[in-house]
Scaffold this motif. Sequence first.
Motif, mmCIF file in Angstrom:
data_model
loop_
_atom_site.group_PDB
_atom_site.id
_atom_site.type_symbol
_atom_site.label_atom_id
_atom_site.label_comp_id
_atom_site.label_asym_id
_atom_site.label_seq_id
_atom_site.Cartn_x
_atom_site.Cartn_y
_atom_site.Cartn_z
ATOM 1 N N TYR A 1 -4.542 17.903 12.219
ATOM 2 C CA TYR A 1 -5.543 16.879 11.934
ATOM 3 C C TYR A 1 -5.314 15.686 12.854
ATOM 4 N N ASP A 2 -6.352 15.216 13.486
ATOM 5 C CA ASP A 2 -6.282 14.097 14.413
ATOM 6 C C ASP A 2 -7.141 12.966 13.852
ATOM 7 N N ALA A 3 -6.501 11.884 13.391
ATOM 8 C CA ALA A 3 -7.230 10.775 12.766
ATOM 9 C C ALA A 3 -8.189 10.107 13.741
ATOM 10 N N LEU B 1 -4.889 3.368 14.119
ATOM 11 C CA LEU B 1 -4.691 4.385 13.095
ATOM 12 C C LEU B 1 -3.301 4.993 13.177
ATOM 13 N N ALA B 2 -2.660 5.116 12.020
ATOM 14 C CA ALA B 2 -1.388 5.834 11.969
ATOM 15 C C ALA B 2 -1.669 7.330 12.073
ATOM 16 N N SER B 3 -0.724 8.045 12.646
ATOM 17 C CA SER B 3 -0.931 9.486 12.853
ATOM 18 C C SER B 3 -1.154 10.224 11.543
ATOM 19 N N GLY B 4 -0.613 9.689 10.456
ATOM 20 C CA GLY B 4 -0.756 10.360 9.167
ATOM 21 C C GLY B 4 -1.902 9.848 8.325
ATOM 22 N N SER B 5 -2.790 9.036 8.895
ATOM 23 C CA SER B 5 -3.914 8.495 8.124
ATOM 24 C C SER B 5 -4.803 9.619 7.613
ATOM 25 N N GLU B 6 -5.039 9.638 6.317
ATOM 26 C CA GLU B 6 -5.888 10.666 5.738
ATOM 27 C C GLU B 6 -7.356 10.357 6.003
ATOM 28 N N LYS B 7 -8.182 11.368 5.827
ATOM 29 C CA LYS B 7 -9.608 11.207 6.119
ATOM 30 C C LYS B 7 -10.228 10.090 5.294
ATOM 31 N N TYR C 1 0.820 -1.211 0.000
ATOM 32 C CA TYR C 1 0.000 0.000 0.000
ATOM 33 C C TYR C 1 0.854 1.262 0.000
ATOM 34 N N GLU C 2 1.890 1.291 0.855
ATOM 35 C CA GLU C 2 2.725 2.491 0.952
ATOM 36 C C GLU C 2 3.407 2.797 -0.378
ATOM 37 N N SER C 3 3.901 1.771 -1.066
ATOM 38 C CA SER C 3 4.557 1.976 -2.361
ATOM 39 C C SER C 3 3.576 2.483 -3.404
#
Length: 330
Positions: A71-73, A96-102, A11-13
């Motif tokens: 932003y707080d996931a 949830l990762a801290s950088g998870s988008e909405k 997913y990250e790639s």
Amino acid sequence: MEFLTLESTDYESALRQARREYGNAVRVHTRKDFSKGSALSRKQACRITFYLVAESPMPNEEEEVQQQEPYDAVAYLQSLLLANDLPPSLAEEFALASGSEKAEVEILLVRRLFEELAFADQVARKFLVLVGLAGVGKTTSLVKAALFLRSHQGRKVAVLSFDVHRIGAVQQVRELCRNFSLPLFEADSVQAVQSLMPSLSEFDHVFVDTSGSSIKDEFLRQDLQALLTVLPLEQTSRILTINASAKVGDLLSQYEEFGSHALDSVIVTKLDETSTIGNILTFLDKSKLALLYVADGQEIPEDFSQAEASVLVPRLKLFSLDGSHFFPSP
């Protein structure tokens, strides 16, 4: 909205590649992890479907850059749960990762709600006994379900009325069956049901309309139990009919009340009278019953459909995604 697809090893790639090509306009819609290759040499892969939004213009050097709220996931997930009438404790299941988008948070929530949700995609047994509280719409749903099987699957169907205690109940089912040319059989006792069995043998399915009971009505509960002992066990489905607006606690009480009758599935009525479906999803998750049909209006037979995820997901309140886009038109 145009959807784009990209595949990579994980997913990250895949996300990094999409952002290299399209910048920060990328918004992930769906993610699918899978393996490919031969049986001896399989590799993990991930396919993402995404769409693009308009990128925010870069500020001029002379312009003052406004400091945005962080932003707080986790807080965003809690707001989604609240908006959809879902239990706040559900958030504890997510890492949830801290950088998870909405959009990623919303996709994770949809996946959690629907991955283990069971749908009954067909009716296999002959006798379909609808049970539930008075006023939930059993009789109307029963007629809709009979018409659905007749028109969509070519089944030969009939209705058996065993709703012998409620004033006006027999008249209602008589009128509906007459209007839609459904064969109707009436029984005011268990013995009468037994005498009708030879006549009912020619039908593929027989929908049984029962008296709407309350949790405190011991007489009607015994009446229903007597009916179920007459019908062949291996040919009978017990279907709980529930109101989409009912609270989770009340739905679970109804499940316990009728659970002794070995419930098979659920019909949800009056979906058009509620703005959230979190209570229904929570109840299905806890009861583990399969969802068979949903009714979202009074029109017969139009406001009735086979239960599918594509019917329910668009009713979720997602703040950045459109639920209907989880099932784009072919």
